[in-house]
Design a protein around this motif. Structure first.
Motif, PDB file in Angstrom:
ATOM      1  N   PRO A  27       0.804  -1.228   0.000  1.00 12.95           N
ATOM      2  CA  PRO A  27       0.000   0.000   0.000  1.00 12.95           C
ATOM      3  C   PRO A  27       0.840   1.284   0.000  1.00 12.95           C
ATOM      4  O   PRO A  27       0.432   2.287  -0.581  1.00 12.95           O
ATOM      5  CB  PRO A  27      -0.842  -0.113   1.287  1.00 12.95           C
ATOM      6  CG  PRO A  27      -0.208  -1.180   2.103  1.00 12.95           C
ATOM      7  CD  PRO A  27       0.527  -2.077   1.167  1.00 12.95           C
ATOM      8  N   LEU A  28       2.031   1.247   0.611  1.00 14.62           N
ATOM      9  CA  LEU A  28       2.893   2.445   0.616  1.00 14.62           C
ATOM     10  C   LEU A  28       3.253   2.834  -0.823  1.00 14.62           C
ATOM     11  O   LEU A  28       3.247   4.011  -1.188  1.00 14.62           O
ATOM     12  CB  LEU A  28       4.174   2.194   1.418  1.00 14.62           C
ATOM     13  CG  LEU A  28       4.020   1.991   2.931  1.00 14.62           C
ATOM     14  CD1 LEU A  28       5.345   1.563   3.557  1.00 14.62           C
ATOM     15  CD2 LEU A  28       3.511   3.256   3.615  1.00 14.62           C
ATOM     16  N   ILE A  29       3.571   1.809  -1.632  1.00 11.86           N
ATOM     17  CA  ILE A  29       3.909   2.084  -3.039  1.00 11.86           C
ATOM     18  C   ILE A  29       2.726   2.797  -3.709  1.00 11.86           C
ATOM     19  O   ILE A  29       2.888   3.784  -4.425  1.00 11.86           O
ATOM     20  CB  ILE A  29       4.226   0.765  -3.795  1.00 11.86           C
ATOM     21  CG1 ILE A  29       5.499   0.126  -3.254  1.00 11.86           C
ATOM     22  CG2 ILE A  29       4.333   1.006  -5.298  1.00 11.86           C
ATOM     23  CD1 ILE A  29       5.784  -1.276  -3.817  1.00 11.86           C
ATOM     24  N   ASP A 202       1.596   2.135   9.555  1.00 10.25           N
ATOM     25  CA  ASP A 202       2.735   2.532   8.717  1.00 10.25           C
ATOM     26  C   ASP A 202       2.256   3.396   7.543  1.00 10.25           C
ATOM     27  O   ASP A 202       2.859   4.415   7.213  1.00 10.25           O
ATOM     28  CB  ASP A 202       3.453   1.273   8.207  1.00 10.25           C
ATOM     29  CG  ASP A 202       4.908   1.546   7.867  1.00 10.25           C
ATOM     30  OD1 ASP A 202       5.528   2.393   8.542  1.00 10.25           O
ATOM     31  OD2 ASP A 202       5.428   0.921   6.921  1.00 10.25           O
ATOM     32  N   LEU A 203       1.136   2.988   6.947  1.00 10.65           N
ATOM     33  CA  LEU A 203       0.563   3.769   5.833  1.00 10.65           C
ATOM     34  C   LEU A 203       0.139   5.153   6.336  1.00 10.65           C
ATOM     35  O   LEU A 203       0.382   6.166   5.674  1.00 10.65           O
ATOM     36  CB  LEU A 203      -0.633   3.010   5.236  1.00 10.65           C
ATOM     37  CG  LEU A 203      -1.413   3.759   4.156  1.00 10.65           C
ATOM     38  CD1 LEU A 203      -0.544   4.024   2.919  1.00 10.65           C
ATOM     39  CD2 LEU A 203      -2.663   2.964   3.741  1.00 10.65           C
ATOM     40  N   ILE A 204      -0.480   5.192   7.517  1.00 10.64           N
ATOM     41  CA  ILE A 204      -0.924   6.484   8.063  1.00 10.64           C
ATOM     42  C   ILE A 204       0.291   7.397   8.278  1.00 10.64           C
ATOM     43  O   ILE A 204       0.249   8.586   7.955  1.00 10.64           O
ATOM     44  CB  ILE A 204      -1.718   6.272   9.374  1.00 10.64           C
ATOM     45  CG1 ILE A 204      -3.055   5.592   9.041  1.00 10.64           C
ATOM     46  CG2 ILE A 204      -1.936   7.599  10.115  1.00 10.64           C
ATOM     47  CD1 ILE A 204      -3.913   5.220  10.237  1.00 10.64           C
ATOM     48  N   ASP A 205       1.400   6.828   8.775  1.00 13.16           N
ATOM     49  CA  ASP A 205       2.610   7.650   8.976  1.00 13.16           C
ATOM     50  C   ASP A 205       3.072   8.271   7.664  1.00 13.16           C
ATOM     51  O   ASP A 205       3.427   9.449   7.613  1.00 13.16           O
ATOM     52  CB  ASP A 205       3.747   6.804   9.582  1.00 13.16           C
ATOM     53  CG  ASP A 205       3.498   6.515  11.059  1.00 13.16           C
ATOM     54  OD1 ASP A 205       2.646   7.203  11.675  1.00 13.16           O
ATOM     55  OD2 ASP A 205       4.149   5.595  11.594  1.00 13.16           O
ATOM     56  N   LEU A 206       3.095   7.476   6.588  1.00 13.70           N
ATOM     57  CA  LEU A 206       3.517   8.042   5.293  1.00 13.70           C
ATOM     58  C   LEU A 206       2.523   9.108   4.826  1.00 13.70           C
ATOM     59  O   LEU A 206       2.915  10.193   4.408  1.00 13.70           O
ATOM     60  CB  LEU A 206       3.647   6.948   4.212  1.00 13.70           C
ATOM     61  CG  LEU A 206       3.863   7.519   2.794  1.00 13.70           C
ATOM     62  CD1 LEU A 206       5.202   8.260   2.678  1.00 13.70           C
ATOM     63  CD2 LEU A 206       3.786   6.451   1.710  1.00 13.70           C
ATOM     64  N   LYS A 217      -4.958   6.761  14.578  1.00 14.70           N
ATOM     65  CA  LYS A 217      -3.988   5.685  14.284  1.00 14.70           C
ATOM     66  C   LYS A 217      -4.027   4.614  15.379  1.00 14.70           C
ATOM     67  O   LYS A 217      -4.131   4.953  16.557  1.00 14.70           O
ATOM     68  CB  LYS A 217      -2.585   6.307  14.181  1.00 14.70           C
ATOM     69  CG  LYS A 217      -1.548   5.333  13.686  1.00 14.70           C
ATOM     70  CD  LYS A 217      -0.250   6.034  13.353  1.00 14.70           C
ATOM     71  CE  LYS A 217       0.689   6.047  14.538  1.00 14.70           C
ATOM     72  NZ  LYS A 217       2.043   6.467  14.176  1.00 14.70           N
ATOM     73  N   ASN A 218      -3.973   3.359  14.982  1.00 15.92           N
ATOM     74  CA  ASN A 218      -4.002   2.200  15.897  1.00 15.92           C
ATOM     75  C   ASN A 218      -5.354   2.001  16.580  1.00 15.92           C
ATOM     76  O   ASN A 218      -5.452   1.235  17.537  1.00 15.92           O
ATOM     77  CB  ASN A 218      -2.912   2.282  16.972  1.00 15.92           C
ATOM     78  CG  ASN A 218      -1.517   2.207  16.373  1.00 15.92           C
ATOM     79  OD1 ASN A 218      -1.310   1.436  15.444  1.00 15.92           O
ATOM     80  ND2 ASN A 218      -0.600   3.004  16.870  1.00 15.92           N
ATOM     81  N   VAL A 223     -10.425   9.117  11.371  1.00 16.73           N
ATOM     82  CA  VAL A 223     -11.085  10.345  10.912  1.00 16.73           C
ATOM     83  C   VAL A 223     -10.103  11.084  10.006  1.00 16.73           C
ATOM     84  O   VAL A 223      -8.984  11.400  10.402  1.00 16.73           O
ATOM     85  CB  VAL A 223     -11.481  11.229  12.117  1.00 16.73           C
ATOM     86  CG1 VAL A 223     -12.197  12.493  11.632  1.00 16.73           C
ATOM     87  CG2 VAL A 223     -12.374  10.450  13.080  1.00 16.73           C
ATOM     88  N   ILE A 224     -10.552  11.309   8.775  1.00  8.99           N
ATOM     89  CA  ILE A 224      -9.666  11.895   7.767  1.00  8.99           C
ATOM     90  C   ILE A 224     -10.285  13.203   7.265  1.00  8.99           C
ATOM     91  O   ILE A 224     -11.449  13.220   6.841  1.00  8.99           O
ATOM     92  CB  ILE A 224      -9.503  10.930   6.551  1.00  8.99           C
ATOM     93  CG1 ILE A 224      -9.044   9.555   7.036  1.00  8.99           C
ATOM     94  CG2 ILE A 224      -8.516  11.491   5.529  1.00  8.99           C
ATOM     95  CD1 ILE A 224     -10.040   8.460   6.898  1.00  8.99           C
ATOM     96  N   GLN A 225      -9.516  14.295   7.332  1.00 11.67           N
ATOM     97  CA  GLN A 225      -9.969  15.559   6.725  1.00 11.67           C
ATOM     98  C   GLN A 225      -9.288  15.646   5.366  1.00 11.67           C
ATOM     99  O   GLN A 225      -8.062  15.673   5.281  1.00 11.67           O
ATOM    100  CB  GLN A 225      -9.547  16.782   7.575  1.00 11.67           C
ATOM    101  CG  GLN A 225      -9.924  16.724   9.040  1.00 11.67           C
ATOM    102  CD  GLN A 225     -11.432  16.743   9.276  1.00 11.67           C
ATOM    103  OE1 GLN A 225     -12.193  17.192   8.414  1.00 11.67           O
ATOM    104  NE2 GLN A 225     -11.869  16.259  10.421  1.00 11.67           N
TER     105      GLN A 225
END
Ligand code: UD1
Length: 430
Positions: A27-29, A202-206, A217-218, A223-225
């Protein structure tokens, strides 16, 4: 097709460096598709699944550079991804068929370009693997989804719109896909019953490093703006908890002692508890884990796969291999995938005593000794379970279809040889 030959019976001792996590890297890619700037990923494993994902992105217009790197004591890869302009918005059948995680391109491409086409992945060795959560969530965000000729056609008029979404199952893939899509949506998206696997953190951190606004996270509520644009970033991929868990069992099954360098104990709590209950010593260092089963008699334990932080389905087959030679009975219950006991008949050909009940449970009764045999598995983790059985079996085991292992275990034969296993890759022309 390559094979792996193992002569069982060697006690394993030494250090194994744990690679970057495949299931985090994929997913990071795809997150790199959310921006026209460069995303650099370090601690990337050299695996065929990564090469397959790279090939898919390249045919969509991504420019990829790779460098050999040396990080935390071992050789790794660094990749940089840049997609200034898409040359295709289609993920074709030939790519998706090789690797189901290709569906990670759907959310990012749709969010950035307003259109995406993805070949439907279909079934695979461990179950039906539906995509309904990915698709209904995108619909809730305003996308028009049509299935035609085996492809998902997704369109939006303008931008995706924030929505309040509740997943019926805590799907890892859907959490990543919808999370990525929501970063560029208009307004607020709430995901309830999101998966909590470390690969998602890890994806959220990127994404946050790229300028996304995400809270939770975790936890199972994200919740995403949405923001207008994301930018370039550099990110180090987390250690592979499934690879670490797999080699922990290699130490246990051979009554050996292996230090797993770079392994993160915090991501392996439940399987480590089971190992300890079976009689294995687990010592946690700052950046490593030492698994010691020297002179230990192991006893069976029950395991039941579950969503994180429960027992990971991706370690079920490997633990079952360990139980085949542990004293007493173990009950294995598989709750995530409906068809994940394909390794059982192969383990039984090596002398294991296993009774499968329905699709979801199996009783393993420990035997004194397995015996080597030619075997093959239908998926990645099941193939590693056969390697483990081969390490402790009497005589020679040949594991066929090594391409499954090359999808997810970097330098498998080298890593095992370095700790004393009698393992050899037999190269065969295609
Ligand atoms: C990921 C992992 C895989 C692991 C699995 C569960 C990657 C590349 N793969 O797979 O190794 O075994 O998590 O930890 O990271 N489901 C639905 N509808 C959907 C999606 C999923 O019903 O739209 C169900 C599945 O049938 C399954 C469960 O949800 O029963 C979990 O699947 P999911 O978490 O999505 O697995 P993957 O992300 O495909």
């Amino acid at each position: 097709m390559d094979k792996i030959k193992i002569i069982g019976g060697n006690r394993l001792e030494g250090k194994i460096y744990i690679s970057g996590a495949k299931n985090a890297a994929l997913p990071l890619i795809c997150a790199s598709l959310l921006t026209d700037e460069t995303i650099t990923l370090t601690n990337m494993p050299a695996l065929s699944d990564i090469r397959s994902m790279n090939a898919l992105l390249e045919q969509m217009g991504t420019q990829i550079d790779s460098f050999d790197d040396f990080l935390d004591g071992h050789e790794t890869k660094t990749y940089s991804y840049r997609t200034p302009k898409f040359t295709s918005l289609i993920a074709p059948y030939d790519y998706v068929r090789k690797m189901r995680a290709s569906y990670y391109v759907l959310g990012p491409v749709l969010a950035r370009e307003g259109h995406a086409e993805l070949s439907l992945p279909g079934g695979c060795a461990i179950g039906a693997r539906p995509m309904d959560i990915h698709l209904t969530s995108l619909e809730q965000m305003g996308a028009k989804i049509e299935i035609k000729n085996g492809y998902v056609h997704a369109d939006i008029n303008g931008k995706l719109k924030g929505a309040h979404i509740t997943f019926h199952t805590a799907s890892v893939g859907a959490t990543c896909n919808i999370l990525m899509a929501a970063t560029l949506a208009e307004g607020e998206t709430i995901i309830e019953n999101a998966a909590k696997e470390p690969e998602i953190a890890d994806l959220i951190d990127l994404l946050i490093a790229m300028g996304a606004q995400i809270e939770g996270k975790n936890t199972s509520k994200l919740v995403i703006q949405g923001v207008d644009k994301l930018h370039g970033a550099r990110h180090k991929v987390i250690a592979d908890r499934i690879e670490a868990g797999s080699y922990a069992i290699a130490a246990a099954i051979t009554n050996g002692r292996i230090e797993l360098v770079n392994a993160q104990a915090s991501t392996l709590r439940t399987p480590l508890e089971i190992l300890k209950a079976m009689g294995v010593s687990v010592e946690e260092g700052d950046n490593s884990l030492t698994i010691d089963a020297t002179n230990r008699k192991l006893t069976g334990q029950d395991i039941m796969t579950d969503y994180y932080p429960g027992f990971p389905t991706d370690l079920q087959a490997q633990f079952m291999a360990l139980m085949t030679v542990s004293e007493g009975a173990s009950l294995v219950t598989e709750n995530i995938w409906e068809n994940r006991f394909m390794h059982v008949p192969e383990l039984m050909r090596m002398g294991a005593n296993i009774n499968v009940h329905g699709h979801a449970s199996a009783i393993v009764r420990g035997v004194k000794q397995l015996s080597g045999a030619p075997v093959m598995a239908t998926d990645l983790r099941a193939s590693f379970a056969l390697i483990l059985a081969g390490l402790v079996a009497e005589g020679e085991t040949i594991v066929n279809r090594v391409y499954h292992l090359d999808r997810g275990y970097e330098k498998l034969d080298e890593k095992l040889k370095a700790v004393g296993a009698n393992v050899e890759r037999i190269k065969e022309a295609e």
